[in-house]
Write a protein that holds these residues in place. Structure first.
Motif, mmCIF file in Angstrom:
data_model
loop_
_atom_site.group_PDB
_atom_site.id
_atom_site.type_symbol
_atom_site.label_atom_id
_atom_site.label_comp_id
_atom_site.label_asym_id
_atom_site.label_seq_id
_atom_site.Cartn_x
_atom_site.Cartn_y
_atom_site.Cartn_z
ATOM 1 N N GLU A 231 0.812 -1.223 0.000
ATOM 2 C CA GLU A 231 0.000 0.000 0.000
ATOM 3 C C GLU A 231 0.843 1.270 0.000
ATOM 4 N N SER A 232 1.954 1.270 0.753
ATOM 5 C CA SER A 232 2.775 2.482 0.797
ATOM 6 C C SER A 232 3.368 2.790 -0.576
ATOM 7 N N GLN A 235 0.725 4.122 -2.880
ATOM 8 C CA GLN A 235 0.468 5.527 -2.600
ATOM 9 C C GLN A 235 1.561 6.402 -3.205
ATOM 10 N N SER A 236 2.807 5.958 -3.082
ATOM 11 C CA SER A 236 3.919 6.759 -3.607
ATOM 12 C C SER A 236 3.901 6.800 -5.132
ATOM 13 N N ARG B 53 8.749 8.619 5.858
ATOM 14 C CA ARG B 53 7.331 8.422 5.545
ATOM 15 C C ARG B 53 6.580 9.750 5.592
ATOM 16 N N ILE B 58 3.258 9.684 3.315
ATOM 17 C CA ILE B 58 2.572 8.430 3.628
ATOM 18 C C ILE B 58 1.923 8.572 5.004
ATOM 19 N N GLN B 59 2.534 9.391 5.868
ATOM 20 C CA GLN B 59 1.882 9.730 7.130
ATOM 21 C C GLN B 59 2.029 11.218 7.392
#
Lengths: 343, 260
Positions: A231-232, A235-236, B53, B58-59
């Motif tokens: 998922e990360s 997203q990127s 992140r 991402i966060q």
């Protein structure tokens, strides 16, 4: 790329296999009709025998289409879930969609005698059963979705889906404890799964819902490919995670929920077909996998239905039993071959 | 911009990072320039991964501001950010059934159409990345067939194919032996020199990072010194990186000594 030609040949072969399986499926059954007469009835519509015509057009062909639709839809929903949950063991049953449908069916079939207020409710016809099952699967899905917005991790979502499944299973067993034996028998019969009970109008409704599911899946192909990295990473790469997740989950619910509602719970197709397809096409690209699992699922379900018919016998075996008997060894074979299932 | 003048790629001001209002590191300030290799070091749990992140959105950050090439991170959506920052994270990727070719091609997603068709330009960027990391022999292999070091190079190639001005890597050298650690870091160094990208990475290999990086960020709870390794050594910034009861920094050799 050099793979494109290879894929094209594979797809042509799959389509030919689908046509052959379809022809075989409608020419075999408890009433033996010569293959030539079957083809005649199909293409020229000429009536050699009134009852044969009826059997082919109002029973066997709708049943074959149900097999194609449900096989393709279950396989596609399995693929979506395996990619979304990054779990090779994910399938339509995991999110609780199938158990939600079972709960709806159980409440309709067995609830009537317990809650006497509903006793007058007509439960015999299959449309009300289908509506009840769809409602059940959508309610479970809504519950999962509302939790999903608060849970970031898909693994947690997977466990929540399993828990919802357990809750519905528990309610079903309480219902079966209090119900009459006739109603219990009817519920058990529904849970065997059946491809043969759909009218043309029900079939077109099922087809419409599945079409929406397929369109949503095709629209998600790019995000599904990105989700292969996690998922990360997705997203990127610019994937809007929340939106994609919702679209994929809704597509899964439409595909698996509608099939369970109309044809009962059918196991293993959703789990096994995506693995078979990855092995044969040797790719993870969803541009290839989405159409391929649709075709494979349809072919497998037609074959299972041929077996279930026990050709030239009057008996019909429950389709759910056949898919499990064929599907479970396939999964075991995959496990031993690759040591661990990859996706 | 001309290729030999450096410009600011990431600018962090008074940044606090952490989870759910529990901050791990505060008052982080730095400006990274194009073509710089920047190592982020610090004790376990200080938030090195959290910082990366946060930079990659991402966060969320707890407070402070981040701007990417002059634009506030808050105003950039996922797809706009995807053409500015690429990442290489720790932990294995979800699907090891991907081939090297497929995996690197995924780096082109921010530029492809709705279904992900690769154009000629996409293909040439992929080939470029494969050549730069010398992965020609591996392109048809599945990821589960690769060693840790090979997989790390593939992931870097994917980030390169994404063609961003910034690459963030989270501990790119873990699980690698000394030879492969140095190989990966030298590779990152040459990428920054050849492509003028900014590369930020976290590492526990402080002694190697000191020798290879243009700049370093020493992540600490209250203040996080940023600058050239030689300047940081002169300032004595390394002396307080770890509690002093077990190791101490030797400014002459640029290494840590175990307290006997």
């Amino acid at each position: 790329m050099e793979n494109t030609a290879k894929y094209r040949i594979s797809f042509v072969l799959l389509l030919i296999a689908l046509v052959i399986c379809f022809a075989l499926n409608i020419s075999l059954g408890s009433v033996s009709i010569p293959f030539k007469s079957t083809l005649n009835a199909l293409f020229s519509g000429s009536i050699e025998n009134e009852s044969w015509h009826y059997i082919i057009w109002d029973y066997r062909i709708p049943k074959a289409f149900t097999a194609i639709l449900s096989g393709g839809a279950l396989a596609l929903s399995g693929l979506l879930m395996q990619t979304l949950f990054r779990n090779p063991l994910a399938g339509p049953f995991v999110l609780g969609i199938s158990s939600g449908a079972s709960l709806g069916a159980a409440l309709l079939i067995m609830g009537a005698s317990i809650f006497s207020g509903f006793a007058t409710f007509e439960i015999a016809n299959s449309i009300s059963l289908a509506i009840g099952a769809s409602l059940g699967s959508f309610l479970v899905l809504l519950a999962v979705l509302s939790v999903a917005s608060r849970v970031k991790d898909t693994m947690a979502l997977l466990i929540i889906g399993l828990m919802f499944g357990s809750i519905t299973a528990a309610i079903v067993s309480v219902l079966s404890y209090f119900t009459t034996s006739e109603e219990l028998q009817r519920y058990v019969y529904w849970s065997f799964g059946s491809l043969g009970d759909l009218s043309w109008s029900q079939l077109s409704l099922l087809g419409g819902i599945i079409l929406i599911g397929i369109i949503l899946s095709i629209a998600s192909i790019k995000s599904l490919n990105a989700l292969l990295l996690g998922e990360s990473y997705a997203q990127s790469l610019g994937v809007q995670l929340k939106k994609s997740r919702y679209i994929i989950i809704i597509a899964t619910a439409l595909l698996a929920g509608s099939v369970t509602a109309f044809a009962g719970p059918i196991a293993f197709v959703g789990l096994a077909v995506p693995h078979l397809t990855r092995q044969i096409f040797n790719t993870t690209d969803h541009k290839i996998l989405v159409p391929a699992v649709l075709l494979y699922g349809a072919i497998l379900m037609l074959l299972c239905d041929i077996v279930a018919q026990l050709p030239s016998s009057a008996n019909v075996l429950p389709i759910n039993a056949i898919t499990s008997i064929i599907g479970a060894p396939v999964v075991i074979w995959l496990l031993t071959r690759k040591r661990r299932m990859l996706f | 911009m001309s290729s030999d003048t450096q410009h600011i790629t990431i600018s962090a001001k008074d940044l606090s990072i952490g989870y759910k209002n529990v901050s791990v590191a505060n008052a982080i300030n730095f400006d990274s320039l194009s073509g710089e290799l920047i190592g982020i070091v610090g004790i376990n749990g200080i938030g090195k991964s959290t910082l990366l992140r946060t930079l990659a959105k991402i966060q969320p950050s707890l407070s402070g501001s981040i701007s990417i090439e002059g634009k506030s991170l808050d105003t950039l959506d996922a797809s706009a950010l995807a053409s500015k920052i690429s990442v290489v994270l720790t932990g294995s990727i979800a699907s090891k059934y991907l081939t090297v070719q497929e995996l690197i091609a995924l780096g082109r997603q921010p530029y492809t159409n709705w279904i992900g068709t690769l154009t000629e330009q996409d293909k040439s960027k992929i080939t470029e990345a494969i050549q730069m990391l010398q992965l020609e022999d591996l392109v048809h292999k599945k990821c589960y067939e690769l060693s840790d070091g090979q997989l790390q190079r593939v992931m870097i190639a994917r980030a390169l194919a994404q063609d961003t001005s910034i690459i963030l890597l989270d501990e790119p050298t873990t699980h690698l032996d000394l030879y492969h650690k140095v190989q990966i870091l030298k590779l990152l160094k040459s990428i920054t020199q050849e492509t003028k990208k900014t590369i930020l990475f976290t590492s526990h290999e402080i002694e190697i990072v000191i020798q290879l990086c243009d700049k370093m960020l020493l992540l600490k709870e209250t203040d996080s010194p940023f600058g050239k390794p030689s300047e940081l050594i002169k300032e004595g910034a390394f002396n307080t990186l770890f509690p002093t009861d077990t190791v101490s920094f030797d400014a002459n050799t640029g290494t840590f000594r175990i307290q006997k």
